[in-house]
Design a protein around this motif. Structure first.
Motif, PDB file in Angstrom:
ATOM      1  N   ALA A   2       0.954  -1.234  -0.157  1.00  0.00           N
ATOM      2  CA  ALA A   2       0.022   0.217   0.218  1.00  0.00           C
ATOM      3  C   ALA A   2       1.209   1.340   0.217  1.00  0.00           C
ATOM      4  CB  ALA A   2      -1.046   0.410   1.206  1.00  0.00           C
ATOM      5  N   THR A   3       2.084   1.056   0.518  1.00  0.00           N
ATOM      6  CA  THR A   3       2.772   2.299   0.797  1.00  0.00           C
ATOM      7  C   THR A   3       3.637   2.378  -0.474  1.00  0.00           C
ATOM      8  OG1 THR A   3       3.607   2.151   3.155  1.00  0.00           O
ATOM      9  CG2 THR A   3       5.084   3.600   1.392  1.00  0.00           C
ATOM     10  N   GLY A   4       3.820   1.682  -1.168  1.00  0.00           N
ATOM     11  CA  GLY A   4       4.715   1.384  -2.593  1.00  0.00           C
ATOM     12  C   GLY A   4       3.063   2.513  -3.674  1.00  0.00           C
ATOM     13  N   ARG A   5       1.874   1.814  -3.650  1.00  0.00           N
ATOM     14  CA  ARG A   5       1.094   2.069  -4.505  1.00  0.00           C
ATOM     15  C   ARG A   5       0.488   3.827  -3.943  1.00  0.00           C
ATOM     16  NH1 ARG A   5      -1.598  -2.936  -2.856  1.00  0.00           N
ATOM     17  NH2 ARG A   5      -0.806  -4.037  -4.367  1.00  0.00           N
ATOM     18  N   ARG A   6       0.541   4.460  -2.637  1.00  0.00           N
ATOM     19  CA  ARG A   6       0.592   5.438  -2.149  1.00  0.00           C
ATOM     20  C   ARG A   6       1.831   6.112  -2.831  1.00  0.00           C
ATOM     21  NH1 ARG A   6       0.175   9.297   1.964  1.00  0.00           N
ATOM     22  NH2 ARG A   6       1.227   8.298   3.374  1.00  0.00           N
ATOM     23  N   VAL A   7       2.844   6.210  -2.551  1.00  0.00           N
ATOM     24  CA  VAL A   7       3.795   6.959  -3.483  1.00  0.00           C
ATOM     25  C   VAL A   7       3.911   6.584  -4.811  1.00  0.00           C
ATOM     26  CG1 VAL A   7       6.253   6.799  -4.257  1.00  0.00           C
ATOM     27  CG2 VAL A   7       5.915   6.476  -1.506  1.00  0.00           C
ATOM     28  N   ASN A   8       3.304   5.767  -5.482  1.00  0.00           N
ATOM     29  CA  ASN A   8       2.812   6.019  -7.122  1.00  0.00           C
ATOM     30  C   ASN A   8       1.977   6.390  -7.940  1.00  0.00           C
ATOM     31  OD1 ASN A   8       3.685   5.460 -10.064  1.00  0.00           O
ATOM     32  ND2 ASN A   8       1.991   4.344  -9.522  1.00  0.00           N
ATOM     33  N   ALA A   9       1.257   6.982  -6.132  1.00  0.00           N
ATOM     34  CA  ALA A   9      -0.079   7.520  -6.586  1.00  0.00           C
ATOM     35  C   ALA A   9       0.331   8.998  -6.543  1.00  0.00           C
ATOM     36  CB  ALA A   9      -1.344   7.292  -6.220  1.00  0.00           C
ATOM     37  N   ALA A  10       0.755   8.937  -6.196  1.00  0.00           N
ATOM     38  CA  ALA A  10       1.631  10.338  -5.160  1.00  0.00           C
ATOM     39  C   ALA A  10       2.388  11.372  -6.241  1.00  0.00           C
ATOM     40  CB  ALA A  10       1.802  10.630  -4.021  1.00  0.00           C
ATOM     41  N   SER A  11       2.945  10.616  -7.457  1.00  0.00           N
ATOM     42  CA  SER A  11       4.102  10.793  -8.258  1.00  0.00           C
ATOM     43  C   SER A  11       3.537  11.130  -9.353  1.00  0.00           C
ATOM     44  CB  SER A  11       4.951   9.751  -8.083  1.00  0.00           C
ATOM     45  OG  SER A  11       6.152   9.745  -6.811  1.00  0.00           O
ATOM     46  N   ARG A  12       4.504  11.942  -9.689  1.00  0.00           N
ATOM     47  CA  ARG A  12       4.672  12.166 -11.916  1.00  0.00           C
ATOM     48  C   ARG A  12       5.623  12.634 -12.341  1.00  0.00           C
ATOM     49  NH1 ARG A  12      -0.074  11.307  -9.963  1.00  0.00           N
ATOM     50  NH2 ARG A  12      -1.936  12.015 -10.330  1.00  0.00           N
ATOM     51  N   SER A  13       5.979  11.868 -13.553  1.00  0.00           N
ATOM     52  CA  SER A  13       7.243  12.358 -14.328  1.00  0.00           C
ATOM     53  C   SER A  13       6.757  12.869 -15.144  1.00  0.00           C
ATOM     54  CB  SER A  13       8.191  11.447 -14.277  1.00  0.00           C
ATOM     55  OG  SER A  13       8.461  10.397 -12.837  1.00  0.00           O
ATOM     56  N   PHE A  14       8.173  13.290 -16.065  1.00  0.00           N
ATOM     57  CA  PHE A  14       8.413  13.779 -17.643  1.00  0.00           C
ATOM     58  C   PHE A  14      10.121  14.109 -17.556  1.00  0.00           C
ATOM     59  CE2 PHE A  14       7.851  16.261 -20.948  1.00  0.00           C
ATOM     60  CZ  PHE A  14       6.668  16.411 -21.727  1.00  0.00           C
ATOM     61  N   ALA A  15       9.894  13.482 -18.737  1.00  0.00           N
ATOM     62  CA  ALA A  15      10.873  13.575 -19.725  1.00  0.00           C
ATOM     63  C   ALA A  15      11.578  13.876 -21.121  1.00  0.00           C
ATOM     64  CB  ALA A  15      11.836  11.989 -19.252  1.00  0.00           C
ATOM     65  N   VAL A  16      12.857  14.389 -21.162  1.00  0.00           N
ATOM     66  CA  VAL A  16      13.700  15.370 -22.782  1.00  0.00           C
ATOM     67  C   VAL A  16      14.198  15.233 -22.705  1.00  0.00           C
ATOM     68  CG1 VAL A  16      13.650  17.875 -23.771  1.00  0.00           C
ATOM     69  CG2 VAL A  16      11.855  17.505 -21.927  1.00  0.00           C
ATOM     70  N   ALA A  17      14.500  14.213 -23.987  1.00  0.00           N
ATOM     71  CA  ALA A  17      15.688  13.873 -24.529  1.00  0.00           C
ATOM     72  C   ALA A  17      16.654  14.409 -25.319  1.00  0.00           C
ATOM     73  CB  ALA A  17      15.370  12.412 -25.404  1.00  0.00           C
ATOM     74  N   LEU A  18      17.858  14.889 -25.465  1.00  0.00           N
ATOM     75  CA  LEU A  18      18.683  15.464 -26.277  1.00  0.00           C
ATOM     76  C   LEU A  18      19.089  15.440 -27.431  1.00  0.00           C
ATOM     77  CD1 LEU A  18      18.164  17.897 -24.013  1.00  0.00           C
ATOM     78  CD2 LEU A  18      20.428  19.011 -24.363  1.00  0.00           C
ATOM     79  N   THR A  19      19.299  14.060 -27.261  1.00  0.00           N
ATOM     80  CA  THR A  19      19.997  12.620 -27.921  1.00  0.00           C
ATOM     81  C   THR A  19      19.337  11.507 -27.865  1.00  0.00           C
ATOM     82  OG1 THR A  19      21.595  11.294 -26.325  1.00  0.00           O
ATOM     83  CG2 THR A  19      22.211  13.911 -27.472  1.00  0.00           C
ATOM     84  N   SER A  20      19.058  10.510 -28.869  1.00  0.00           N
ATOM     85  CA  SER A  20      19.392   9.471 -28.647  1.00  0.00           C
ATOM     86  C   SER A  20      19.882   8.342 -27.906  1.00  0.00           C
ATOM     87  CB  SER A  20      18.999   7.969 -30.145  1.00  0.00           C
ATOM     88  OG  SER A  20      18.567   7.496 -30.039  1.00  0.00           O
ATOM     89  N   CYS A  21      19.707   7.114 -27.428  1.00  0.00           N
ATOM     90  CA  CYS A  21      20.502   6.575 -26.860  1.00  0.00           C
ATOM     91  C   CYS A  21      20.917   5.310 -27.427  1.00  0.00           C
ATOM     92  CB  CYS A  21      20.286   5.799 -25.671  1.00  0.00           C
ATOM     93  SG  CYS A  21      18.680   5.194 -25.593  1.00  0.00           S
ATOM     94  N   THR A  22      22.222   4.738 -27.618  1.00  0.00           N
ATOM     95  CA  THR A  22      22.765   3.116 -28.593  1.00  0.00           C
ATOM     96  C   THR A  22      22.515   1.703 -27.867  1.00  0.00           C
ATOM     97  OG1 THR A  22      24.032   4.953 -30.413  1.00  0.00           O
ATOM     98  CG2 THR A  22      24.446   2.870 -29.655  1.00  0.00           C
ATOM     99  N   THR A  23      21.752   1.347 -27.747  1.00  0.00           N
ATOM    100  CA  THR A  23      22.285   0.161 -27.040  1.00  0.00           C
ATOM    101  C   THR A  23      23.371  -1.083 -28.080  1.00  0.00           C
ATOM    102  OG1 THR A  23      20.827  -1.773 -28.897  1.00  0.00           O
ATOM    103  CG2 THR A  23      19.543  -0.395 -26.649  1.00  0.00           C
ATOM    104  N   PRO A  24      24.259  -1.772 -27.053  1.00  0.00           N
ATOM    105  CA  PRO A  24      25.152  -2.811 -27.371  1.00  0.00           C
ATOM    106  C   PRO A  24      25.012  -3.181 -28.932  1.00  0.00           C
ATOM    107  CG  PRO A  24      25.014  -2.355 -25.199  1.00  0.00           C
ATOM    108  CD  PRO A  24      23.994  -1.813 -25.339  1.00  0.00           C
ATOM    109  N   ALA A  25      24.159  -4.217 -28.217  1.00  0.00           N
ATOM    110  CA  ALA A  25      23.318  -4.984 -29.600  1.00  0.00           C
ATOM    111  C   ALA A  25      23.536  -4.664 -31.062  1.00  0.00           C
ATOM    112  CB  ALA A  25      21.987  -5.745 -29.125  1.00  0.00           C
ATOM    113  N   ALA A  26      21.813  -2.754 -30.539  1.00  0.00           N
ATOM    114  CA  ALA A  26      21.960  -2.845 -32.452  1.00  0.00           C
ATOM    115  C   ALA A  26      23.269  -1.328 -32.244  1.00  0.00           C
ATOM    116  CB  ALA A  26      20.978  -1.332 -31.532  1.00  0.00           C
ATOM    117  N   GLY A  27      24.855  -1.073 -31.418  1.00  0.00           N
ATOM    118  CA  GLY A  27      25.436  -0.673 -32.338  1.00  0.00           C
ATOM    119  C   GLY A  27      25.121   1.077 -32.817  1.00  0.00           C
ATOM    120  N   ARG A  28      23.902   0.821 -33.333  1.00  0.00           N
ATOM    121  CA  ARG A  28      23.823   2.430 -33.267  1.00  0.00           C
ATOM    122  C   ARG A  28      22.133   3.077 -32.894  1.00  0.00           C
ATOM    123  NH1 ARG A  28      19.469   2.042 -36.363  1.00  0.00           N
ATOM    124  NH2 ARG A  28      18.423  -0.310 -37.005  1.00  0.00           N
ATOM    125  N   PRO A  29      21.889   4.668 -32.921  1.00  0.00           N
ATOM    126  CA  PRO A  29      21.315   4.986 -31.946  1.00  0.00           C
ATOM    127  C   PRO A  29      19.927   4.222 -32.248  1.00  0.00           C
ATOM    128  CG  PRO A  29      22.526   6.246 -32.775  1.00  0.00           C
ATOM    129  CD  PRO A  29      23.344   5.283 -33.808  1.00  0.00           C
TER     130      PRO A  29
END
Lengths: 332, 332
Positions: free
Chosen positions: B175-202
């Motif tokens: 219940a604590t975990g759910r309460r924290v999630n319910a109380a939280s909001r996020s938003f992200a901004v990317a300036l670049t892509s990322c590259t996984t080792p398997a793909a080897g490109r962005p």
């Protein structure tokens, strides 16, 4: 060039505002550009002041707090702070027992801290200076006579800081810092360049399949350009450079720092740490303590530095002592 | 693509070896791919298990330790761990009081943790699941039905972990975990892509003058592509998205997390934090606690996420409780 900044001119000022907002345990004078602990120096405690160009965060501001620095002076990005900042810092934190300046070995920093030390002495503050020059990659470099100061700065600030909390005299705290520096060796490898906000383009060119071996924390040239290789080989070469300079015998102990230069994922830093541990295990050298993360960075440079500090009981006691700063925190 | 790896196939195994070497307080089963505390779970303490694709370090392995997770299961990069890992983790850390699975809302993770929960129940281990879905950017996404789970995962793991240490029952900790999630909001901004080792490109293309607004932690598309703007405007838009979704009244308190996505210098994260603080100050909202750094990353992606958790006395007590993990440590 894309950066999360308002304008290149405001980078340091805006970052200081953020540091002030994020860390109630710090006091930030955005005008004088001095970061101190919010609490005044205990009378009789030796105070530690460091500083240098911005762009290496969390160094140095992130190391201000109980058990480590009393003040930090951030310069412009990759530019030495000025003597007035250092003097203001020394005056703000002197507790009557004197001030230790911890100075990375770059010509501008060395000159400006020397001038600040003279000013401080004129105002009745005793100053001792600890020069950090741990980077074994090259003798003399773009902005350095002698060796560059890099990852060992964290170790010097931590252990000299602990010595000061334990009541060491000015001479003793400075001696501790010098001993840590003398026991430490570092070597760095860059996979990419970094971009200062003012320049807006990478500080040097590095082809898509090459690395700079022995790079400095401002992108100064190292020993050679090499083709990218597996982490195991890159680490083997870096460790050879360190261990050639300071051999370690079986049974010896080290504090090992695997430090990201800013743009390298923690996942990769752990791979590097695993390789460092393998090399040391093969030599019978024990990792007594370790740190893995971004501590002495070069803006967005991808790459890693490895620092080994030969440890003994006294240094481990100083390392384990409580520390409460934005970037290092334990025992409190 | 240059990375500090030995080979794309060995990335997770090699990183686990490094984690094991760096953190004596952890026990790493590199074969089963489970990270647990070195000490066994106290009889009667609810155990917390999380996991997900690798590439988001220090999440989740760096949050294993006293006061936070009991175990973490790393999958391949950006790939869910398998039910066998989660089951092995649950069996390793169950102290007889049951296990809470903390699951970021991605389809693969959700399905695999659900299957693991069934297996665990069959073996007599009670399981409760806390789903984290804090990212307000988009409903449904590349690998998600509903909202994505991002920065709030750290907050859920910290505060539910504290509730477990304080002796909470399985239902209470969940219940604590759910309460924290319910109380939280996020938003992200990317300036670049990322590259996984398997793909080897962005993973995606982002022009030199554009940012991805509302990006997911694997580079999933957000709300829009925009031209790069000053940090102040980028933060204003991100904060508007968060506060539109969960308005905060003057006098309210938050825990604020400014989280680097992996490739962004700390200097810039502090600039972002300063802007976050300004927006909240203008609304009369108080930042009760904060974190600035790389905690829930996306490999080498440049960018930032902002998470606000509406706080109250109970949550702040849980936040302040001692924690001793590789990535978060205080009070010990």
């Amino acid at each position: 060039m894309k950066k999360l900044i308002n304008s290149p001119d405001e980078v340091v000022t805006d970052a200081l505002a953020g540091i002030a907002a994020a860390h109630p345990g710090l006091s930030v004078d955005t005008k004088a550009r001095v970061i101190t602990r919010a609490a005044q120096t205990r009378i009789g405690k030796v105070a530690l002041v460091s500083g240098g160009g911005s762009g290496h965060e969390p160094l140095h501001g992130g190391f201000v707090g109980t058990g480590m620095l009393d003040a930090a002076c951030p310069g412009e990005v990759f530019t030495s702070p000025v003597p007035d900042q250092m003097l203001a810092a020394a005056k703000a934190v002197d507790g009557g027992a004197g001030v230790v300046f911890i100075v990375k070995n770059y010509t501008g920093d060395v000159l400006n801290f020397r001038m600040a030390a003279e000013f401080a002495e004129e105002e009745g503050i005793s100053v001792q200076t600890v020069l950090v020059d741990d980077d074994v990659a090259v003798q003399d470099s773009t902005w350095t006579a002698g060796r560059r100061g890099t990852g060992a700065t964290l170790l010097v600030e931590k252990m000299a800081g602990a010595a000061a909390e334990f009541g060491g005299s000015l001479a003793e705290v400075a001696a501790t810092g010098r001993r840590v520096n003398a026991a430490s060796r570092s070597f760095a490898v860059a996979l990419t360049s970094c971009t200062t906000p003012a320049a807006g383009r990478p500080g040097f060119d590095l082809p898509e399949d090459e690395i700079e071996v022995g790079v400095g924390i401002h992108g100064e040239p190292g020993r050679s350009r090499e083709k990218i290789r597996p982490a195991r080989q890159i680490v083997a070469d870096a460790m050879a450079a360190i261990l050639d300079d300071q051999p370690l015998d079986p049974g010896e102990e080290v504090i090992a720092l695997v430090n990201g230069l800013g743009g390298t994922p923690l996942l990769e830093l752990y791979i590097v740490f695993g390789e460092v541990a393998s090399v040391l295990a093969a030599r019978g050298v024990r990792i007594a303590r370790s740190l893995v993360g971004n501590y002495v960075t070069s803006l967005d440079m991808a790459g890693v530095s490895i620092t080994l500090c030969r440890a003994d009981e006294e240094l481990l006691t100083l390392w384990d002592a409580p520390v409460n700063t934005p970037a290092l925190r334990w025992g409190v």
